[in-house]
Design an enzyme around this catalytic site. Structure first.
Site, mmCIF file in Angstrom:
data_model
loop_
_atom_site.group_PDB
_atom_site.id
_atom_site.type_symbol
_atom_site.label_atom_id
_atom_site.label_comp_id
_atom_site.label_asym_id
_atom_site.label_seq_id
_atom_site.Cartn_x
_atom_site.Cartn_y
_atom_site.Cartn_z
ATOM 1 N N SER A 131 0.973 -1.228 0.131
ATOM 2 C CA SER A 131 -0.037 0.315 -0.111
ATOM 3 C C SER A 131 0.944 1.256 -0.011
ATOM 4 O O SER A 131 2.036 1.211 0.372
ATOM 5 C CB SER A 131 -0.851 0.036 1.464
ATOM 6 O OG SER A 131 -1.319 1.109 1.399
ATOM 7 N N TYR A 133 -1.875 -0.731 10.393
ATOM 8 C CA TYR A 133 -2.025 -1.194 8.971
ATOM 9 C C TYR A 133 -0.818 -0.869 8.182
ATOM 10 O O TYR A 133 -0.192 -1.716 7.455
ATOM 11 C CB TYR A 133 -3.202 -0.532 8.599
ATOM 12 C CG TYR A 133 -3.431 -0.830 7.035
ATOM 13 C CD1 TYR A 133 -3.839 -1.935 6.311
ATOM 14 C CD2 TYR A 133 -2.935 0.104 5.919
ATOM 15 C CE1 TYR A 133 -4.106 -2.236 5.203
ATOM 16 C CE2 TYR A 133 -3.328 0.067 4.513
ATOM 17 C CZ TYR A 133 -3.834 -1.261 4.185
ATOM 18 O OH TYR A 133 -4.056 -1.391 2.893
HETATM 19 N N1 LIG Z 1 -8.654 -0.320 -1.599
HETATM 20 C C1 LIG Z 1 -7.503 0.429 -1.511
HETATM 21 O O1 LIG Z 1 -7.608 1.469 -1.439
HETATM 22 C C2 LIG Z 1 -6.218 -0.349 -1.097
HETATM 23 C C3 LIG Z 1 -4.937 0.475 -0.964
HETATM 24 C C4 LIG Z 1 -3.825 -0.048 -0.748
HETATM 25 C C5 LIG Z 1 -3.730 -1.453 -0.485
HETATM 26 N N2 LIG Z 1 -4.677 -2.442 -0.484
HETATM 27 C C6 LIG Z 1 -4.635 -3.649 -0.441
HETATM 28 O O2 LIG Z 1 -5.328 -4.263 -1.314
HETATM 29 C C7 LIG Z 1 -5.688 -5.600 -0.876
HETATM 30 C C8 LIG Z 1 -7.098 -6.193 -1.309
HETATM 31 O O3 LIG Z 1 -8.015 -5.164 -0.820
HETATM 32 P P1 LIG Z 1 -9.158 -4.481 -1.487
HETATM 33 O O4 LIG Z 1 -8.981 -3.003 -1.505
HETATM 34 O O5 LIG Z 1 -9.243 -5.409 -2.782
HETATM 35 O O6 LIG Z 1 -10.369 -4.736 -0.593
HETATM 36 P P2 LIG Z 1 -11.647 -5.826 -0.316
HETATM 37 O O7 LIG Z 1 -12.580 -5.382 -1.490
HETATM 38 O O8 LIG Z 1 -12.096 -5.784 0.894
HETATM 39 O O9 LIG Z 1 -10.840 -7.077 -0.590
HETATM 40 C C9 LIG Z 1 -9.963 -7.688 0.597
HETATM 41 C C10 LIG Z 1 -10.054 -9.218 0.308
HETATM 42 O O10 LIG Z 1 -9.255 -9.965 1.222
HETATM 43 C C11 LIG Z 1 -9.935 -11.084 1.709
HETATM 44 N N3 LIG Z 1 -9.622 -11.483 2.992
HETATM 45 C C12 LIG Z 1 -9.842 -10.869 4.120
HETATM 46 N N4 LIG Z 1 -9.265 -11.517 5.088
HETATM 47 C C13 LIG Z 1 -9.176 -12.722 4.804
HETATM 48 C C14 LIG Z 1 -8.630 -13.787 5.388
HETATM 49 N N5 LIG Z 1 -8.340 -14.026 6.528
HETATM 50 N N6 LIG Z 1 -8.492 -15.031 4.686
HETATM 51 C C15 LIG Z 1 -8.463 -15.069 3.206
HETATM 52 N N7 LIG Z 1 -8.922 -13.982 2.527
HETATM 53 C C16 LIG Z 1 -9.207 -12.774 3.262
HETATM 54 C C17 LIG Z 1 -11.461 -10.870 1.259
HETATM 55 O O11 LIG Z 1 -12.213 -11.827 1.263
HETATM 56 P P3 LIG Z 1 -13.072 -12.544 2.489
HETATM 57 O O12 LIG Z 1 -13.717 -11.565 3.147
HETATM 58 O O13 LIG Z 1 -13.959 -13.401 1.703
HETATM 59 O O14 LIG Z 1 -12.074 -13.550 3.256
HETATM 60 C C18 LIG Z 1 -11.453 -10.062 0.078
HETATM 61 O O15 LIG Z 1 -11.534 -10.873 -0.927
HETATM 62 C C19 LIG Z 1 -5.506 -5.598 0.720
HETATM 63 O O16 LIG Z 1 -4.240 -6.511 0.981
HETATM 64 C C20 LIG Z 1 -5.375 -4.180 0.924
HETATM 65 O O17 LIG Z 1 -4.851 -3.709 2.009
HETATM 66 C C21 LIG Z 1 -6.148 -1.739 -1.020
#
Ligand SMILES: NC(=O)c1ccc[n+]([C@@H]2O[C@H](COP(=O)([O-])OP(=O)(O)OC[C@H]3O[C@@H](n4cnc5c(N)ncnc54)[C@H](OP(=O)(O)O)[C@@H]3O)[C@@H](O)[C@H]2O)c1
Length: 247
Positions: free
Chosen positions: A140, A153
Site C-alpha cells: 500500500s 495497518y
Molecule cells: N482499496 C485500497 O484503496 C487499497 C490500497 C492499498 C492497498 N490495498 C490492499 O489491497 C488488498 C485487497 O484489498 P481490496 O482493496 O481489494 O479490499 P476488499 O474488497 O475488502 O478485498 C479484500 C480481500 O481480502 C480477503 N480477506 C480478508 N481477510 C481474509 C482472510 N483472513 N483470509 C482470506 N482472505 C481474506 C477478502 O475476502 P473474504 O472476506 O471473503 O475472506 C477480500 O477478498 C488488501 O491487502 C489491501 O490492504 C487496498
C-alpha cells in the site's frame, strides 16, 4: 505470457483480487481463487467459466497455514502446476492508536503479515523445486510513508515491502528464478473500508475515497503487466493511485 499460467489469488472474493482474477482469466490464465466468502468465489468462478475462462476456488483463511497449503494443492491437482501466487488478502481497520483498538491491531497483523508468511511458506518449496515462479503481493502507499491512523495497518504493509525485497534478493542469489513483485496502491474503490471499526477513521476514509477513489481494474492491469513480462525480467515495484490524490 499470461496464457496457460496457473495463478493463485488470495482475497479473490472482492475488490482488487476479484478484478485481477477476471482480467487474468480473460487473458487465458488459469486462476485459483481463495477467500473466506465461498459464495462470492463460486459466483466469480462461474462468471469466468461462462466467459470461456478457467477458474477453480476453495475456502481460504490466510491465517491458517493448512488452508494455504491446501490451495496450492488445489492448483496442482486442477492444473498440474503453479506459476504465480498473488498474496492480496488484507484488511485495513485504521484508527488512532489512542482509540486502543487492540483486537483490530492483532487481526491486522494476523491477516496482513501472517497471511503473507503462510502463503509464501506454502508456495516456496514448489517454486524452489521447479526453479521458477512469481510471488506478487499487495502492499500500500501506507507501506511507503507514515499516515496518521495507519500505525498498525501501515506497519503490516511496510513489512510486506521488506519481505518481498528480501525474497527477490535471496532468490537471485540462490538461482531459483523467483520473480517478486510488490504493488503499492493508493485509494482504490473496493470493500476495504468495510473493515474499519473506528467511526472517525471510517468517515474520513469514506470522504477521501469518494473524492479520489479509482477502480480496482487499474490495479489488475498492473498485475497482469508484471505477470506478462518475460521470465528473465522482474517487474519489482509499482505505486499506483488516482491522478487526483496527493497521496
Ligand atoms: N482499496 C485500497 O484503496 C487499497 C490500497 C492499498 C492497498 N490495498 C490492499 O489491497 C488488498 C485487497 O484489498 P481490496 O482493496 O481489494 O479490499 P476488499 O474488497 O475488502 O478485498 C479484500 C480481500 O481480502 C480477503 N480477506 C480478508 N481477510 C481474509 C482472510 N483472513 N483470509 C482470506 N482472505 C481474506 C477478502 O475476502 P473474504 O472476506 O471473503 O475472506 C477480500 O477478498 C488488501 O491487502 C489491501 O490492504 C487496498
Amino acid at each position: 505470457m499470461i496464457k496457460d499460467k496457473v495463478i493463485i489469488i488470495t482475497g479473490a472474493s472482492s475488490g482488487i483480487g476479484e478484478a485481477t482474477a477476471r482480467l487474468l482469466a480473460s487473458k487465458g490464465g488459469k486462476v485459483v481463487l481463495g477467500a473466506r466468502r465461498i459464495d462470492k468465489l463460486k459466483h466469480i468462478a462461474e462468471d469466468i467459466g461462462a466467459a470461456g475462462g478457467q477458474a477453480v476456488y476453495q475456502e481460504l483463511d490466510v491465517t491458517n497455514p493448512a488452508h494455504s497449503k491446501a490451495i496450492v494443492a488445489l492448483a496442482q491437482e486442477s492444473f498440474g502446476r503453479v506459476d504465480a501466487i498473488f498474496l492480496n488478502a488484507g484488511i485495513m481497520p485504521t484508527s488512532p492508536l489512542s482509540a486502543l483498538k487492540v483486537e483490530d491491531w492483532h487481526e491486522t497483523v494476523d491477516i496482513n503479515i501472517t497471511g503473507v508468511l503462510n502463503g509464501v511458506a506454502a508456495i516456496l518449496p514448489v517454486f524452489i523445486e521447479q526453479k521458477s515462479g512469481q510471488v506478487l503481493a499487495t502492499s500500500s502507499v501506507a507501506g511507503l510513508k507514515a499516515y496518521p491512523g495507519s500505525a498498525v495497518y501501515g506497519g503490516t504493509k511496510w513489512f510486506v515491502r521488506d519481505f518481498m525485497e528480501v525474497l527477490r534478493i535471496e532468490s537471485a542469489m540462490e538461482g531459483t528464478n523467483i520473480r517478486a513483485t510488490t504493488i503499492y496502491p493508493a485509494a482504490i474503490n473496493t470493500e476495504l473500508l468495510g473493515s474499519i471499526s473506528d467511526a472517525g477513521s471510517a468517515e474520513a476514509m469514506k470522504q477521501l475515497y469518494a473524492q479520489h477513489g479509482i477502480s480496482p481494474e487499474r490495479i489488475a492491469n498492473v498485475i497482469a503487466f508484471a505477470i506478462d513480462a518475460p521470465e528473465d525480467t522482474t517487474i519489482n515495484e509499482f505505486t499506483v493511485g488516482p491522478t487526483t490524490q496527493p497521496w
